[in-house]
Design an enzyme around this catalytic site. Structure first.
Site, PDB file in Angstrom:
ATOM      1  N   LYS A  56      -0.111  10.502  -2.770  1.00  0.00           N
ATOM      2  CA  LYS A  56      -1.422  10.482  -2.113  1.00  0.00           C
ATOM      3  C   LYS A  56      -1.491  11.672  -1.151  1.00  0.00           C
ATOM      4  O   LYS A  56      -1.641  12.808  -1.599  1.00  0.00           O
ATOM      5  CB  LYS A  56      -1.628   9.130  -1.441  1.00  0.00           C
ATOM      6  CG  LYS A  56      -1.774   8.020  -2.505  1.00  0.00           C
ATOM      7  CD  LYS A  56      -1.781   6.614  -1.975  1.00  0.00           C
ATOM      8  CE  LYS A  56      -1.938   5.636  -3.156  1.00  0.00           C
ATOM      9  NZ  LYS A  56      -1.608   4.252  -2.787  1.00  0.00           N
ATOM     10  N   PHE A  76      -2.975  -4.210  -0.702  1.00  0.00           N
ATOM     11  CA  PHE A  76      -2.948  -3.634  -2.051  1.00  0.00           C
ATOM     12  C   PHE A  76      -2.314  -4.648  -3.017  1.00  0.00           C
ATOM     13  O   PHE A  76      -1.333  -5.313  -2.663  1.00  0.00           O
ATOM     14  CB  PHE A  76      -2.127  -2.341  -1.990  1.00  0.00           C
ATOM     15  CG  PHE A  76      -2.245  -1.479  -3.211  1.00  0.00           C
ATOM     16  CD1 PHE A  76      -3.288  -0.572  -3.336  1.00  0.00           C
ATOM     17  CD2 PHE A  76      -1.309  -1.562  -4.231  1.00  0.00           C
ATOM     18  CE1 PHE A  76      -3.392   0.235  -4.459  1.00  0.00           C
ATOM     19  CE2 PHE A  76      -1.414  -0.755  -5.359  1.00  0.00           C
ATOM     20  CZ  PHE A  76      -2.450   0.147  -5.482  1.00  0.00           C
TER      21      PHE A  76
HETATM   22  C1  LIG Z   1      -0.916   3.413  -3.640  1.00  0.00           C
HETATM   23  C2  LIG Z   1      -0.333   2.164  -3.097  1.00  0.00           C
HETATM   24  C3  LIG Z   1       0.721   1.520  -3.773  1.00  0.00           C
HETATM   25  C4  LIG Z   1       1.207   2.037  -5.089  1.00  0.00           C
HETATM   26  O1  LIG Z   1       2.431   1.522  -5.506  1.00  0.00           O
HETATM   27  P1  LIG Z   1       3.155   2.181  -6.767  1.00  0.00           P
HETATM   28  O2  LIG Z   1       4.408   1.443  -6.910  1.00  0.00           O
HETATM   29  O3  LIG Z   1       3.314   3.641  -6.457  1.00  0.00           O
HETATM   30  O4  LIG Z   1       2.242   2.027  -7.936  1.00  0.00           O
HETATM   31  C5  LIG Z   1       1.263   0.392  -3.183  1.00  0.00           C
HETATM   32  N1  LIG Z   1       0.788  -0.091  -2.004  1.00  0.00           N
HETATM   33  C6  LIG Z   1      -0.211   0.514  -1.341  1.00  0.00           C
HETATM   34  C7  LIG Z   1      -0.692  -0.032  -0.030  1.00  0.00           C
HETATM   35  C8  LIG Z   1      -0.822   1.652  -1.875  1.00  0.00           C
HETATM   36  O5  LIG Z   1      -1.826   2.249  -1.234  1.00  0.00           O
END
Ligand SMILES: *Cc1c(COP(=O)(O)O)cnc(C)c1O
Length: 409
Positions: A235, A132
């Protein structure tokens, strides 16, 4: 090969035989005719009806009635208490190792720094190319700041990290490996236990991101000797938009120090003294005032996971992705759609990514019809199937609507 004509009746039968089907009615909007298929529970889970009452009670009785006394009457303890509950129902973590705080991004920052300070003299960090963006960006920033080399794990487009790949890029200079348990795009489910062991063989630490697996894939953080983990709660934990994240720090690592030295991570926050001295235990990974309203709804989903059982949730998750895959093969493959997720259910989480060059364009049309998957570059439509709030007929409605849009394109 599944006969397309039998899909609707199979969906009905799977719903009728689903032991978790009765939980769907607990979610707001589960029967909303304007949303025939919600396939994005992996980005934002539906709210539980119970949370409306819980938030109302917090506002009226606790905040409105108890005012500042609320901090002494439970709010200050809530991040660790809720962390313990989450650890018990979904993470295989004994009490005192989980905490609700900040966002995943901020927790990654804190725990990456903490881990690196525990491995002085090692100058390499590892992350996979398809992790991500926020995970990559935070690690790249810290690597630049601390003068470390980044080793990229090149993962297959429809897969993710495995033990051999991890072994190929780690060594005695590796300080830390950062990986996602379920890959946000491909849905690949990594073998957390085996990879953790392989990383430990090199003397490095591993930080697992569970954003896409917490609440749908059972894990045993204690038994698998995981060092550090983070995850979000909006989520599959249905905490609501921007609900705070959680962290896990194994008890044996709780001497680590994190870089955001705030008063609520200090030994005696209300002593208001000079100089920072970290609290003992998990609270030292906190920084500022905990977002109490933001974490309120998480409690309802954690309780529901406890009631339904994470093992049963995983079974339904697998059945849902399997059915979505059969429907994709029967209805979408003829239009040129290809699977960008693992075919083996044991190697995937609770979403499927399917690819077609027209998906960017048709996503907007699908959303107008209340058919809600999400689009991820380069050509992917993600079908996120949240087991407690999603039904098999709903999956069928979603996939057949995608087929209609492709046929009309
Ligand atoms: C959804 C997600 C995030 C989101 O990070 P935020 O700080 O909540 O915006 C980070 N890493 C992964 C792997 C995700 O799926």
């Amino acid at each position: 090969m599944t006969d397309a004509a039998t899909l609707p009746s199979r969906a009905r039968r799977l719903d009728a035989e689903d032991p978790l089907a009765r939980y769907r009615a607990r979610f707001i909007g589960h029967d909303d005719p304007a949303v025939p298929a919600y396939l994005d529970g992996n980005s934002l889970g539906r709210p539980l009806a119970a949370s409306v009452q819980r938030v109302q009670e917090l506002m009226v009785e606790q905040w409105g009635g108890r005012l500042i006394r609320g901090w002494d009457e439970g709010w200050l303890e809530l991040p660790a208490q809720l962390g313990d509950e989450l650890g018990r129902t979904a993470l295989g973590a004994a009490p005192g190792q989980c905490l609700i705080a900040d966002s995943t991004t901020v927790l990654l920052y804190k725990l990456i720094h903490a881990a690196l300070s525990a491995r002085p003299g090692r100058h390499r960090v590892v992350i996979d190319r398809d992790n991500f963006p926020t995970d990559r960006y935070v690690l790249e920033g810290i690597a630049a700041e601390r003068g470390l080399e980044l080793d990229w794990l090149e993962v297959p487009y429809d897969g993710g990290a495995d033990v051999e790949l991890v072994r190929s890029v780690t060594g005695d200079q590796t300080a830390l490996v950062v990986l996602s348990h379920v890959a946000y795009r491909s849905g690949h489910l990594a073998d957390m236990r085996a990879i953790t062991e392989a990383v430990h063989d090199t003397g490095a630490l591993v930080l697992w991101d569970l954003c896409h697996s917490v609440g749908v894939v059972p894990v045993e953080l204690d038994a698998w000797e995981v060092d550090l983990a983070v995850g979000c709660s909006y989520k599959y934990l249905n905490g609501g938009p921007g609900a705070p994240a959680w962290l896990y720090v194994r008890r044996g690592h709780q001497q680590l120090t994190q870089p955001i030295q705030g008063w609520l991570g200090s030994e005696d926050p209300f002593g208001m003294g000079q100089g920072y001295s970290p609290a003992a235990g998990i609270r030292r990974f906190a920084s500022g005032t905990p977002p109490i309203i933001g974490m309120t709804a998480i409690a309802d989903m954690v309780a529901l996971i406890g009631e339904a059982g994470i093992g049963a949730i995983r079974e339904k998750s697998t059945a849902l992705t399997q059915f979505a895959l059969e429907a994709t093969d029967a209805l979408l493959a003829p239009h040129g759609v290809v699977l960008a997720s693992p075919r083996n259910p044991e190697q995937r989480g609770s979403h499927l990514t399917i690819d077609h060059p027209a998906f960017r364009k048709i996503t907007a049309r699908l959303w107008e019809r209340g058919i809600i998957p999400d689009y991820r570059n380069p050509n992917g439509l993600r079908l996120g199937l949240s087991p407690l709030s999603t039904g098999f007929e709903e999956v069928y409605r979603g996939v057949s609507a995608i087929a209609e849009e492709l046929a009309g394109d």
